[in-house]
Design a protein around this motif. Structure first.
Motif, PDB file in Angstrom:
ATOM      1  N   ARG A  88      -3.430  -6.686   8.537  1.00  0.00           N
ATOM      2  CA  ARG A  88      -3.090  -5.452   7.841  1.00  0.00           C
ATOM      3  C   ARG A  88      -2.024  -4.698   8.627  1.00  0.00           C
ATOM      4  O   ARG A  88      -1.678  -5.074   9.745  1.00  0.00           O
ATOM      5  CB  ARG A  88      -4.331  -4.570   7.685  1.00  0.00           C
ATOM      6  CG  ARG A  88      -5.485  -5.236   6.938  1.00  0.00           C
ATOM      7  CD  ARG A  88      -5.181  -5.434   5.479  1.00  0.00           C
ATOM      8  NE  ARG A  88      -6.321  -6.018   4.763  1.00  0.00           N
ATOM      9  CZ  ARG A  88      -6.359  -6.202   3.457  1.00  0.00           C
ATOM     10  NH1 ARG A  88      -5.319  -5.841   2.712  1.00  0.00           N
ATOM     11  NH2 ARG A  88      -7.403  -6.744   2.869  1.00  0.00           N
ATOM     12  N   ASP A 148      -2.357   0.876   5.979  1.00  0.00           N
ATOM     13  CA  ASP A 148      -3.448   0.455   5.100  1.00  0.00           C
ATOM     14  C   ASP A 148      -4.738   1.222   5.370  1.00  0.00           C
ATOM     15  O   ASP A 148      -5.609   1.306   4.499  1.00  0.00           O
ATOM     16  CB  ASP A 148      -3.734  -1.037   5.279  1.00  0.00           C
ATOM     17  CG  ASP A 148      -2.619  -1.928   4.747  1.00  0.00           C
ATOM     18  OD1 ASP A 148      -1.842  -1.459   3.895  1.00  0.00           O
ATOM     19  OD2 ASP A 148      -2.535  -3.089   5.185  1.00  0.00           O
ATOM     20  N   ARG A 193      -7.572 -11.284   7.194  1.00  0.00           N
ATOM     21  CA  ARG A 193      -6.199 -11.073   6.739  1.00  0.00           C
ATOM     22  C   ARG A 193      -5.559  -9.942   7.542  1.00  0.00           C
ATOM     23  O   ARG A 193      -6.127  -8.854   7.660  1.00  0.00           O
ATOM     24  CB  ARG A 193      -6.224 -10.688   5.258  1.00  0.00           C
ATOM     25  CG  ARG A 193      -4.881 -10.248   4.702  1.00  0.00           C
ATOM     26  CD  ARG A 193      -5.031  -9.736   3.275  1.00  0.00           C
ATOM     27  NE  ARG A 193      -3.800  -9.123   2.789  1.00  0.00           N
ATOM     28  CZ  ARG A 193      -3.695  -8.510   1.615  1.00  0.00           C
ATOM     29  NH1 ARG A 193      -4.739  -8.435   0.822  1.00  0.00           N
ATOM     30  NH2 ARG A 193      -2.544  -7.976   1.250  1.00  0.00           N
ATOM     31  N   TYR A 213     -11.904  -0.691   4.758  1.00  0.00           N
ATOM     32  CA  TYR A 213     -11.096  -0.073   5.819  1.00  0.00           C
ATOM     33  C   TYR A 213     -11.922   0.935   6.622  1.00  0.00           C
ATOM     34  O   TYR A 213     -11.418   1.956   7.080  1.00  0.00           O
ATOM     35  CB  TYR A 213      -9.839   0.589   5.240  1.00  0.00           C
ATOM     36  CG  TYR A 213      -8.945  -0.378   4.506  1.00  0.00           C
ATOM     37  CD1 TYR A 213      -8.109  -1.237   5.203  1.00  0.00           C
ATOM     38  CD2 TYR A 213      -8.964  -0.450   3.115  1.00  0.00           C
ATOM     39  CE1 TYR A 213      -7.297  -2.141   4.534  1.00  0.00           C
ATOM     40  CE2 TYR A 213      -8.159  -1.355   2.438  1.00  0.00           C
ATOM     41  CZ  TYR A 213      -7.327  -2.200   3.150  1.00  0.00           C
ATOM     42  OH  TYR A 213      -6.533  -3.099   2.486  1.00  0.00           O
ATOM     43  N   ALA A 261      -9.041  -5.279   9.298  1.00  0.00           N
ATOM     44  CA  ALA A 261      -9.939  -4.298   8.689  1.00  0.00           C
ATOM     45  C   ALA A 261     -11.375  -4.799   8.764  1.00  0.00           C
ATOM     46  O   ALA A 261     -11.641  -6.003   8.688  1.00  0.00           O
ATOM     47  CB  ALA A 261      -9.548  -4.056   7.231  1.00  0.00           C
TER      48      ALA A 261
END
Length: 278
Positions: free
Chosen positions: A190, A194, A188, A106, A92
């Motif tokens: 996703r 998401d 991170r 996002y 993201a």
């Protein structure tokens, strides 16, 4: 993704199936994708639902010969890369806007891709005018690309004083083009679902530039770009030569969509005429 769908996708972008998931093959796949699958937001203005499910994205890009915006293009491209043996993670990002302020969470979807050589790349076919080739994810120096000079660096504070997406030491990265930050990338991994809220916001909010304007754009064979914004057709050749002309009739607009972008439409989309997008 089954073998026939993989082959259909590769035909769509004019690429051969790579023997191994290498960095060189990734570079070729991204460049061919940018040249053949346009960055476009036409669905928003045609009342077409944007559904972030792999099969729906593949049907749109491969089956219907359309493009899309970041969630759709990188979602579909990531599925192809994974089917070809690459290790793919969805990341993201928040896009830098006016005065260097970050957009919504996002806001953008990009891809972290690991190859058979154990190299890691940042691949992105869904950011409009961006790098033509994947960027080395772990490289912190300048990366020269046909679209400019890029850097992937540790995130600093944005114009509002926010650092690393709001948490010190988060490990977020800023992607910079020609000295200007483009987006802030979370590290991170996703999943596609998401990004549903971001896609909904961009499809419906009056604050989203996608609801207020039309765009259809792709890289050309000489490294330039062709863009249709409403009725304004803009071309930039690989040598930097620019041209702009206004299209007068609906038939001209539909012809450009068909002949220059490979998109068959039965009516001209118009910004501000959204109906029932979800």
């Amino acid at each position: 993704m089954n073998s026939s769908r993989i082959e259909a996708y590769l035909r769509r972008i004019g690429a051969e199936r790579p023997q191994e998931p290498t960095g060189g093959a990734l570079r070729e796949l991204q460049l061919r994708h940018l040249r053949t699958v346009p960055f476009e937001n036409l669905s928003i203005h045609l009342g077409e639902a944007i559904v972030l499910e792999e099969e729906k994205l593949l049907d749109k890009v491969v089956g219907r010969g359309r493009g899309g915006f970041c969630y759709e293009l990188n979602g579909a491209f990531g599925a192809l890369l994974a089917a070809l043996g690459y290790e793919v993670e969805l990341l993201a990002a928040r896009v830098y806007g006016d005065e260097g302020r970050l957009g919504i969470p996002y806001d953008h979807l990009a891809l972290r891709v690991r190859t058979a050589e154990a190299d890691t790349w940042l691949a992105d076919v869904g950011f409009g005018a961006h790098s033509h080739c994947p960027l080395r994810y772990e490289e912190r120096g300048e990366q020269v690309d046909p679209a400019g000079v890029f850097r992937v660096v540790e995130a600093g504070p944005d114009a509002a004083g926010v650092s690393g997406g709001g948490s010190a030491g988060s490990g977020d990265l800023d992607v910079i083009r020609d000295g200007r930050p483009q987006y802030r990338l979370e590290t991170r991994p996703r999943v596609l679902g998401d990004f549903a809220a971001g896609a909904w916001w961009h499809s419906t909010s009056p604050l989203s530039h996608f609801t207020r304007s039309l765009v259809c754009s792709r890289v050309t064979g000489d490294g330039g770009r062709i863009t249709l914004s409403g009725r304004e057709l803009k071309t930039t050749a690989g040598d930097g030569t620019r041209g702009v002309r206004e299209l007068g009739t609906d038939e001209e607009v539909l012809t450009v969509y068909r002949e220059r972008f490979g998109i068959e439409l039965d009516r001209v989309p118009n910004a501000g005429s959204r109906n029932g997008t979800s």
